[in-house]
Write an enzyme that holds these catalytic residues in place. Structure first.
Site, PDB file in Angstrom:
ATOM      1  N   GLU A 143       0.855  -1.197   0.000  1.00 51.26           N
ATOM      2  CA  GLU A 143       0.000   0.000   0.000  1.00 51.26           C
ATOM      3  C   GLU A 143       0.881   1.233   0.000  1.00 51.26           C
ATOM      4  O   GLU A 143       2.036   1.196   0.427  1.00 51.26           O
ATOM      5  CB  GLU A 143      -0.951   0.005   1.205  1.00 51.26           C
ATOM      6  CG  GLU A 143      -0.282  -0.202   2.558  1.00 51.26           C
ATOM      7  CD  GLU A 143      -0.198   1.062   3.402  1.00 51.26           C
ATOM      8  OE1 GLU A 143      -0.277   2.163   2.818  1.00 51.26           O
ATOM      9  OE2 GLU A 143      -0.034   0.937   4.623  1.00 51.26           O
ATOM     10  N   ARG A 168       2.232  -2.131  12.182  1.00 51.45           N
ATOM     11  CA  ARG A 168       1.492  -3.126  11.394  1.00 51.45           C
ATOM     12  C   ARG A 168       0.836  -2.513  10.159  1.00 51.45           C
ATOM     13  O   ARG A 168      -0.255  -2.895   9.757  1.00 51.45           O
ATOM     14  CB  ARG A 168       0.460  -3.862  12.262  1.00 51.45           C
ATOM     15  CG  ARG A 168       1.062  -4.511  13.500  1.00 51.45           C
ATOM     16  CD  ARG A 168       0.039  -5.336  14.260  1.00 51.45           C
ATOM     17  NE  ARG A 168      -0.316  -6.543  13.511  1.00 51.45           N
ATOM     18  CZ  ARG A 168       0.402  -7.668  13.506  1.00 51.45           C
ATOM     19  NH1 ARG A 168       1.528  -7.744  14.197  1.00 51.45           N
ATOM     20  NH2 ARG A 168      -0.002  -8.716  12.819  1.00 51.45           N
ATOM     21  N   CYS A 173       7.527  -0.697  -2.596  1.00 51.30           N
ATOM     22  CA  CYS A 173       8.696  -1.550  -2.817  1.00 51.30           C
ATOM     23  C   CYS A 173       9.912  -1.178  -1.990  1.00 51.30           C
ATOM     24  O   CYS A 173      10.610  -2.064  -1.483  1.00 51.30           O
ATOM     25  CB  CYS A 173       9.047  -1.617  -4.299  1.00 51.30           C
ATOM     26  SG  CYS A 173       9.671  -0.075  -5.019  1.00 51.30           S
ATOM     27  N   HIS A 213      11.750   0.479  -9.714  1.00 51.65           N
ATOM     28  CA  HIS A 213      11.211  -0.556  -8.827  1.00 51.65           C
ATOM     29  C   HIS A 213      12.337  -1.355  -8.180  1.00 51.65           C
ATOM     30  O   HIS A 213      13.200  -1.902  -8.867  1.00 51.65           O
ATOM     31  CB  HIS A 213      10.290  -1.497  -9.606  1.00 51.65           C
ATOM     32  CG  HIS A 213       9.803  -2.661  -8.794  1.00 51.65           C
ATOM     33  ND1 HIS A 213       9.131  -2.501  -7.603  1.00 51.65           N
ATOM     34  CD2 HIS A 213       9.916  -4.007  -8.993  1.00 51.65           C
ATOM     35  CE1 HIS A 213       8.838  -3.689  -7.106  1.00 51.65           C
ATOM     36  NE2 HIS A 213       9.308  -4.613  -7.920  1.00 51.65           N
ATOM     37  N   ASP A 228      11.048 -10.694  -4.474  1.00 51.62           N
ATOM     38  CA  ASP A 228      10.328  -9.426  -4.542  1.00 51.62           C
ATOM     39  C   ASP A 228       9.092  -9.535  -3.659  1.00 51.62           C
ATOM     40  O   ASP A 228       8.227 -10.387  -3.893  1.00 51.62           O
ATOM     41  CB  ASP A 228       9.930  -9.136  -5.993  1.00 51.62           C
ATOM     42  CG  ASP A 228       9.304  -7.758  -6.182  1.00 51.62           C
ATOM     43  OD1 ASP A 228       9.087  -7.055  -5.176  1.00 51.62           O
ATOM     44  OD2 ASP A 228       9.027  -7.386  -7.339  1.00 51.62           O
TER      45      ASP A 228
END
Length: 376
Positions: A143, A168, A173, A213, A228
């Site tokens: 997210e 939490r 990435c 990324h 990943d």
């Protein structure tokens, strides 16, 4: 000179590589920083392994088998010696950083394992890597809500641990793979951070975007694996061999990695069609390199994270994705479920499907997302 004699209490550094010219360049730069350093080719190092060294840096051209044997031999004479794998363009800075900042950013392995619900072995094996990747993906959702709220993202280790482990939350990435990289290294894995150009959902003929990324290369017994945990809806659910172009089955789709230029094209098979996810460069990066990519993803006007609500979570049984107000649940085996959600439904999905705790100051963003609908 084949050994490093103590000099005014300075650490004694040995650099081991394949190319004498590269060794000379690296050792000259390290010496210019006032450090006691010598360079040896692999053959010379094998005959001089009883020397007194505090830090031994290996070039990437030194094979895993040779490195392991040299580490064993050097450790016998230097029980406190530390070992470092370097990449020639950054080798001097990596060595200097290792001397001046010898401890990597710590990560609480016990807290991490509790966070992902893992109580299995912690040896650097492919079985451990696979289990950790599966549990991480199921427990820590993808997210970028902070970006959508205009807060930016701090990818420093302390900030990531506080957010993803203690609070939490999920992340994107740089947070996800940055945390996973530190966890794997703490366990004893040989890990490099890489960068990829995302091709997923790009129209045919579109120019590839910049490489932004973050992914990981984990080398186990000489074999390179792609790991990943931060790609969202189509993230590989398991490590993938990087030295094979054959299709690789997972608990969900099949994947393959095809050599393309200097890198690897990662593809996923969906409904019998191979679709490109991203193009990975093999060049390892320093942690500091991701700061610029993170700024681009969090602040640049073209970043889709600034415009749309995105959340994803994958378990062995299903992929769950929230794009705008459209929730998609794609079982590993079975019919795909898609639902358009109102604001209350989005909050319930964030809580029940993605295991997040919606905050009061998210409500405006949630209502705007519900009113706008799903993006294409």
């Amino acid at each position: 000179m084949n050994t490093l004699a103590p000099s005014c209490g300075r650490p004694r550094i040995l650099v081991v590589g394949q190319d004498p010219q590269v060794l000379a360049l690296v050792t000259e730069e390290v010496a210019a920083c006032g450090l006691d350093v010598s360079g040896m080719t692999v053959g010379v190092a094998e005959t001089a392994s009883s020397g007194a060294f505090d830090l031994v840096a290996f070039g990437m051209g030194v094979s895993a088998e040779t490195r392991t044997e040299l580490e064993r031999m050097i450790s016998a004479a230097n029980p406190d010696a530390r070992f470092l794998r370097t990449y020639a363009p950054y080798a001097a800075s990596q060595i200097v950083a290792a001397v001046r900042q010898p401890q990597a950013s710590p990560v609480d392995i016990e807290a991490y394992c509790r966070r992902i619900g893992y109580d299995g072995p912690l040896e650097p094996t492919i079985e451990t890597l696979s289990a950790l990747q599966e549990r991480h993906l199921a427990a820590i959702p993808f997210e970028a809500i902070d970006v959508l709220l205009g807060r930016g993202v701090d990818i420093s280790p302390a900030a990531v641990d506080a957010k993803l482990i203690a609070a939490r939350r999920g992340g994107y990435c740089y947070e996800q793979n940055g945390l996973f990289k530190r966890v794997l290294r703490a366990i004893g894995f040989d890990v490099d951070g890489l960068v990829a150009s995302v091709l997923w959902m790009a129209p045919p003929g579109a120019p590839p975007p910049p490489r932004t990324h973050m992914v990981l290369r984990v080398t186990i017994e000489g074999a390179p694996w792609l790991a990943d945990v931060g790609f969202g809806s189509s993230v590989p659910p398991a490590p993938l061999r990087m030295d094979s172009s054959e299709p690789q089955p997972t608990s969900h789709e099949r994947y393959r990695l095809l050599p393309i230029g200097a890198g690897l094209l990662v593809q996923v098979e969906i409904a019998g069609e191979w679709r490109s996810l991203y193009d990975v460069s093999p060049e390892p990066l320093l942690d500091s390199h991701y700061e610029l990519f993170n700024w681009f993803a969090a602040a640049h006007e073209t970043s889709h994270f600034r415009r749309e609500l995105i959340a994803a979570r994958i378990t062995p049984d299903a992929r769950c994705t929230l794009l705008g107000n459209r929730l998609t649940i794609r079982p590993a085996h079975g019919e795909v479920e898609r639902r358009q959600l109102d604001a209350d439904g989005i909050e319930r999905a964030l809580a029940e499907v993605f295991h997040l705790s919606p905050q009061p100051d998210w409500r405006g963003m949630v209502e705007r997302t519900a009113a706008r609908g799903a993006f294409p």
